[in-house]
Write a protein that holds these residues in place. Structure first.
Motif, short mmCIF file in Angstrom:
data_model
loop_
_atom_site.label_atom_id
_atom_site.label_comp_id
_atom_site.label_asym_id
_atom_site.label_seq_id
_atom_site.Cartn_x
_atom_site.Cartn_y
_atom_site.Cartn_z
N SER A 4 0.84 -1.21 0.00
CA SER A 4 0.00 0.00 0.00
C SER A 4 0.87 1.25 0.00
N ASP A 42 -7.15 -1.87 -1.00
CA ASP A 42 -6.35 -2.63 -0.06
C ASP A 42 -7.04 -3.95 0.25
N GLU A 43 -6.27 -5.00 0.38
CA GLU A 43 -6.77 -6.35 0.70
C GLU A 43 -7.86 -6.78 -0.30
MG LIG Z 1 -1.74 -2.77 2.53
#
Ligand SMILES: [Mg+2]
Ligand SMILES: Nc1ncnc2c1ncn2[C@@H]1O[C@H](COP(=O)(O)OP(=O)(O)OP(=O)(O)O)[C@@H](O)[C@H]1O
Length: 165
Positions: A77, A136-137
């Motif tokens: 990230s 994210d994820e």
């Molecule tokens: Mg991350």
């Protein structure tokens, strides 16, 4: 769309590269540009993947997403955030927890003083503003939901029936 300027890769990212290697960005940060982390250390091999992807996007050569994989805390990230920060690019970040659906990314209808208005979700906002959308994820999202992003990733328009098409 602001004017695009060229950044010298070596001084912008503090890595070893010939002066002639340049990458496009914006002259000043916008409201969606993340803050610079001065301690962030770029690794050339990872950075070059992101920059090649970005160059292709700008040149209209592809509309692909970029999938980053690696152990927890390995810097996936922050790599995206810090590239955006150094190039003054707008970035919208969403955590794609298990329940996230493409419909949440697109937006929703809301009542405001007797009117029903469409509130843009992060995907819609990113498309309108020309921002990167960082999911994210994203591996926690249902595969069937991710299919809903295919049209946009193929360069097609985002059609929103809830907002009059
Ligand atoms: Mg991350
Ligand atoms: N190359 C780097 N230089 C400096 N700090 C870094 C670097 N890579 C990661 N970090 C720091 O490590 C922490 C974790 O990084 P980050 O959140 O980007 O990892 P991640 O791969 O996205 O993790 P997760 O899988 O949990 O989402 C952050 O505080 C980030 O600033």
């Amino acid at each position: 769309m602001p004017t695009v300027v060229e950044f010298q890769v070596n001084s912008t990212f503090n890595i070893v590269a010939p002066d002639s290697v340049r990458v496009s960005g914006y002259p000043v940060p916008g409201p969606l540009t993340p803050g610079v982390d001065p301690d962030y250390r770029f690794r050339s091999s990872l950075l070059s993947d992101v920059l090649v992807w970005q160059r292709g996007l700008l040149a209209g050569e592809h509309h692909d997403g970029l999938w980053l994989t690696g152990p927890m805390g390995s810097g996936k990230s922050s790599l995206i955030r810090q590239v955006a920060a150094r190039l003054n690019l707008p970035l919208i970040e969403v955590n794609a927890k298990t329940r996230l659906e493409v419909a949440d990314l697109v937006g929703y209808r809301t009542a405001l003083g007797g009117d029903v208005l469409f509130q843009d979700g992060p995907l819609t906002r990113a498309l309108r503003e020309g921002a990167w959308l960082l999911l994210d994820e994203v591996d926690l999202m249902e595969p069937g939901e991710l299919v809903g992003l295919n049209t946009v990733l193929d360069g097609g328009p985002l059609v929103i029936p809830d907002n009059g098409g």
